[in-house]
Motif scaffolding. Sequence first.
Motif, short mmCIF file in Angstrom:
data_model
loop_
_atom_site.label_atom_id
_atom_site.label_comp_id
_atom_site.label_asym_id
_atom_site.label_seq_id
_atom_site.Cartn_x
_atom_site.Cartn_y
_atom_site.Cartn_z
N UNK A 57 -1.34 -9.57 6.93
CA UNK A 57 -2.41 -8.92 6.12
C UNK A 57 -3.37 -9.78 5.62
N UNK A 58 -3.02 -11.02 5.62
CA UNK A 58 -3.84 -11.97 4.56
C UNK A 58 -3.24 -12.37 3.64
N UNK A 59 -3.87 -13.05 2.88
CA UNK A 59 -3.18 -13.77 1.68
C UNK A 59 -1.73 -14.24 1.95
N UNK A 60 -1.19 -14.56 3.10
CA UNK A 60 0.22 -15.05 3.45
C UNK A 60 0.97 -13.88 3.41
N UNK A 61 0.65 -12.60 3.18
CA UNK A 61 1.42 -11.43 3.22
C UNK A 61 1.60 -10.68 4.61
N UNK A 62 2.42 -9.96 4.63
CA UNK A 62 2.60 -8.92 5.64
C UNK A 62 2.68 -7.50 5.18
N UNK A 77 15.22 8.20 -2.15
CA UNK A 77 15.73 9.68 -2.17
C UNK A 77 14.47 10.49 -3.27
N UNK A 78 13.31 10.12 -2.86
CA UNK A 78 11.88 10.73 -3.49
C UNK A 78 11.99 12.33 -3.44
N UNK A 79 11.66 12.73 -4.59
CA UNK A 79 11.32 14.12 -4.61
C UNK A 79 9.91 14.18 -5.24
N UNK A 80 9.34 15.60 -4.99
CA UNK A 80 7.73 15.88 -5.32
C UNK A 80 7.80 15.40 -6.74
N UNK A 81 6.66 14.62 -7.43
CA UNK A 81 6.51 14.48 -8.89
C UNK A 81 7.34 13.36 -9.44
N UNK A 82 8.08 12.76 -8.45
CA UNK A 82 8.83 11.64 -9.14
C UNK A 82 7.95 10.55 -9.43
N UNK A 83 8.21 9.92 -10.45
CA UNK A 83 7.57 8.65 -10.95
C UNK A 83 8.18 7.52 -10.25
N UNK A 84 7.28 6.84 -9.49
CA UNK A 84 7.93 5.64 -8.60
C UNK A 84 6.99 4.36 -8.95
N UNK A 85 7.77 3.51 -9.19
CA UNK A 85 7.07 1.89 -9.50
C UNK A 85 7.32 1.28 -8.08
N UNK A 86 6.10 0.79 -7.71
CA UNK A 86 6.20 -0.13 -6.49
C UNK A 86 5.87 -1.43 -6.71
N UNK A 87 6.53 -2.62 -6.51
CA UNK A 87 6.34 -3.86 -6.86
C UNK A 87 5.80 -4.51 -5.46
N UNK A 88 4.55 -4.54 -5.20
CA UNK A 88 4.07 -5.52 -3.97
C UNK A 88 3.05 -4.38 -3.31
N UNK A 89 1.85 -3.99 -3.83
CA UNK A 89 1.08 -3.04 -3.22
C UNK A 89 0.72 -3.48 -1.81
N UNK A 90 0.62 -4.64 -1.48
CA UNK A 90 0.17 -5.01 -0.28
C UNK A 90 -0.90 -4.61 0.33
N UNK A 91 -0.74 -3.91 1.50
CA UNK A 91 -1.97 -3.15 2.47
C UNK A 91 -2.10 -2.08 1.69
N UNK A 204 20.81 -6.90 6.14
CA UNK A 204 19.94 -7.86 6.15
C UNK A 204 18.64 -7.86 6.70
N UNK A 205 17.49 -8.25 5.87
CA UNK A 205 16.11 -7.89 6.34
C UNK A 205 15.33 -9.29 5.93
N UNK A 206 14.25 -9.34 6.68
CA UNK A 206 13.50 -10.36 5.95
C UNK A 206 11.92 -10.10 5.27
N UNK A 207 11.66 -10.44 4.26
CA UNK A 207 10.56 -10.17 3.42
C UNK A 207 9.83 -11.43 3.10
N UNK A 208 8.60 -11.21 2.72
CA UNK A 208 7.90 -12.37 2.07
C UNK A 208 8.36 -12.65 0.79
#
Length: 215
Positions: A57-62, A77-91, A204-208
């Motif tokens: 997606x550019x900037x060396x990211x996927x 296990x997200x429920x409605x109105x849960x506050x979720x912090x996401x690290x790495x907005x990316x696309x 196991x997974x592969x991430x930037x």
Amino acid sequence: MKDTAKHQGLRNQLVSVLEQKGITDKNVLAAIKKIPRHLFLNSSFEDYAYQDKAFPIGAGQTISQPYTVAYQSQLLEVEKDHKVLEIGTGSGYQTAVLCTMGAKVYSVERQNELFKTTSLLLPKLGIRPKHLSFGDGYKGLPNFAPFDSIIVTAGAPMIPKPLMAQLKIGGRLVIPVGGENEAQIMTLLIRKSETQFEKHELGNFRFVPLLENKN
């Protein structure tokens, strides 16, 4: 910004693939069925957008493969109105999935180029996170803590202590842990008390790599 019946058909096929791979959370599957993933990709990838693959997606990211997005989202296990912090907005695709599931999403992106692009794209698609910020994901967003759950969409050599501190008791932190040139282990931390965390290692997974103090 077109989303056609053909695209919807391809999304339905993608959801079937994810179900075959073991995704069972109906909210996750409904979000993936709804969100036009092709609009989060460079137009040259549009014909491949609903394959279960990651793309640049550019900037060396996927943009993560849909299975990975679905798997991490299911672990939260997200429920409605849960506050979720996401690290790495990316696309912004994972952000869109979480918002569509009813979460209040606070997202941090380290790459300024991606931050600017995604900040413009999400509102055009009717996706409204609570807060998008440009900054160091290792630090989280202490001003908005605590969070019901935290998702990290890049590989980290260890679990950042500030993120653990920003998790509610009972909250869930999902993060791929491992070095830059190796597969990372998908790790789930459940906060049991002020000082205790329950740890699960889930394959196991592969991430930037998760970037710190770049730009």
